[in-house]
Design an enzyme around this catalytic site. Structure first.
Site, PDB file in Angstrom:
ATOM      1  CE  LYS A 112      -2.499   6.782  -1.503  1.00 23.65           C
ATOM      2  NZ  LYS A 112      -3.674   7.391  -2.184  1.00 23.65           N
TER       3      LYS A 112
ATOM      4  CE1 TYR B 178      -3.185   3.014   0.812  1.00 22.70           C
ATOM      5  CE2 TYR B 178      -2.025   3.202   2.912  1.00 22.70           C
ATOM      6  CZ  TYR B 178      -2.921   3.710   1.993  1.00 22.70           C
ATOM      7  OH  TYR B 178      -3.553   4.901   2.240  1.00 22.70           O
TER       8      TYR B 178
END
Length: 499
Positions: free
Chosen positions: A314, A310
């Site tokens: 990002k 994640y």
């Protein structure tokens, strides 16, 4: 940073009795009413990282803020048109509710929803957003026909950020490009161990697809990208509000600490990461793709110095839009761990079992007997309504002051109002001791602190009226009251569906 110090949890008994609150304090609470009275009579003044009282935002003499003009949030909200992604998610819903409640004269809000057609997109808009408990609060402002107003403002647009053209119908895309003033990107795949291909599509390619669309918008004032505070180097003591550089991995930032026998630092080539995911998908049997993609994501993240898929994807998404923004006004907002609402539209609204919440519920259900952790490690939490208020203030600041520069904003509490794991466990214990669950059927640990000077400066420039309406003073949070009286009751009611 987790150490070998063990925190042993003492679980609540079903009968009322004396609570041993931490190592020094004993209080006697027998029910929820007494707990609320205790906290209202014994509210703690929030403390800074050195134990001093946290100051309120500064007020300059003779400033626009003191004259009541502030940064012009009310003026900004009037008549603007928006394109919002991720609106069916937790943060996105709160953002829409606040916009509709405080700005009845807002223009159209185009809501990009992953759906196969207009009918499916409209159905998701109605069932997941308009009919939600959260938006029912608008009835108090607009009366029983509030849904009619909402439907006149929100426009369901079928599409997907993962597609190069956002999956929009060309005619609709042209309409939005002609009207939209602000793009708010809240779409993301938030699983820490998401499939690498899925996370790359949502978190890395998605922002660049939106940026490309922004460049076709004739009246674009701002591209607001919502990222996460955990894209940055987790080993720094103070993480600055600064953009990420294209191709710079977390490992390369630590090059001075690399041992002499390590000859090279892995270079981060985002195009190569995408090709790698595609190539491996073609080589793996269909039955093994999901498993292999999850393994690959975690491997690539750790190679480049990120803890999970994640935060890694990002970070790459940030790098791309920062490097390709051109003349598009861009602001990047990095919240830390987002929790339930503190005040607006009512305390304790939450959706889903999030971040630290599985630990809270496991504790309350008697399933978590202990964990290895340093009790002094700081957790960085922010209530979702404060995040939304900050987002709106950031938009107004950049649009009204015609700021073409890229600014990064951390929204976090660790610098101004820290809460430790030890304190958090004490609050769990206090709540469940007097209010046990009737049916006992990754946490992010922030050892670094997040610099919030840009966010604090924003509050200093706001008028008194703006602060009342869009309050996000993180230093004012009373963590005892928030955890025990707001957040956990919200989890019990809206996640466990219990009293």
């Amino acid at each position: 940073m987790i150490s070998s110090l063990s925190i042993n949890f003492s679980f609540p008994l079903l009968k009322p009795q004396t609570i041993h609150y931490g190592p020094f304090k004993t209080i006697n609470i027998k029910n929820r009413s007494q707990m609320k009275n205790y906290f209202s009579d014994n509210k703690k003044q929030p403390k800074g990282i050195n134990g001093s009282v946290v100051p309120s935002p500064k007020r300059g003499n003779g400033s626009e803020r003191e004259r009541g003009q502030g940064i012009g949030i009310a003026k900004f909200l009037q008549g603007k048109n928006y394109l919002v992604t991720g609106a069916t998610g937790f943060l996105g819903k709160v953002f829409l509710e606040k916009m509709l409640r405080t700005a009845p004269d807002v223009g159209q809000i185009f809501v990009l929803i992953k759906a196969k057609d207009k009918e499916a997109a409209l159905n998701r808009l109605k069932t997941e957003i308009i009919d939600s408990e959260l938006l029912k609060s608008l009835e108090e402002v607009y009366g029983k026909n509030y849904k009619t107003l909402v439907m006149s403002k929100l426009v369901a647009v079928p599409g997907c950020v993962c597609e190069y053209d956002l999956g929009m119908d060309p005619l609709r895309a042209n309409e939005i490009a002609a009207k939209v003033n602000v793009i708010v990107n809240s779409a993301a795949s938030t699983k820490f161990d998401e499939r690498y291909d899925v996370a790359l599509n949502s978190n890395t390619k998605g922002p660049s697809h939106l940026l490309n669309f922004a460049k076709s918008c004739k009246n674009i004032c701002l591209f607001l990208h919502i990222s996460t505070a955990y894209v940055s180097d987790g080993e720094a003591k103070i993480i600055q509000e600064s953009p990420l550089c294209m191709g710079e991995s977390n490992v390369s930032r630590k090059r001075n600490n690399i041992s002499e026998n390590q000859t090279s630092v892995p270079s981060l080539d985002i195009d190569n990461e995408m090709r790698l995911a595609t190539n491996i998908m073609e080589l793996v049997n269909d039955s093994e793709v999901a498993k292999e993609m999850k393994i690959l994501g975690l491997e690539r993240a750790k190679i480049h110095g990120w803890p999970n898929t994640y935060s890694f994807t990002k970070a790459m998404g940030e790098m791309i839009i920062t490097s390709l923004k051109g003349d598009i006004p861009l602001a990047i907002v990095r919240p830390t761990v987002i929790g339930s609402t503190y005040k607006e539209p009512f305390p304790g609204w939450i959706e889903g079992n999030r971040m630290v919440d599985p630990f809270i519920l496991s504790y309350g259900q008697g399933k978590l007997f202990g964990m290895f952790a340093d009790s002094k490690v700081i957790l960085d939490m922010v209530p979702v309504d404060m995040v939304v208020n900050a987002l709106i203030a950031i938009m107004a600041k950049h649009v009204n002051f015609d700021n073409p520069n890229l600014t990064v904003y951390h929204i976090g509490s660790s610098m101004i109002n820290p809460i430790s794991i030890g304190d958090m466990v004490d609050y769990f214990y206090t709540h469940f001791k007097c209010c046990p669950l009737s049916d006992p059927k990754g946490m992010i640990l922030a050892s670094p602190r997040f610099d919030i000077r840009n966010t604090q400066k924003l509050m200093e420039e706001m008028s008194d009226e703006e602060i009342r309406e869009f309050w996000f003073d993180l230093g004012s949070i009373n963590w005892e009251e928030y955890i025990c009286n707001i957040h956990i009751p919200g989890l019990r009611k809206r996640v466990l569906k219990s009293k």
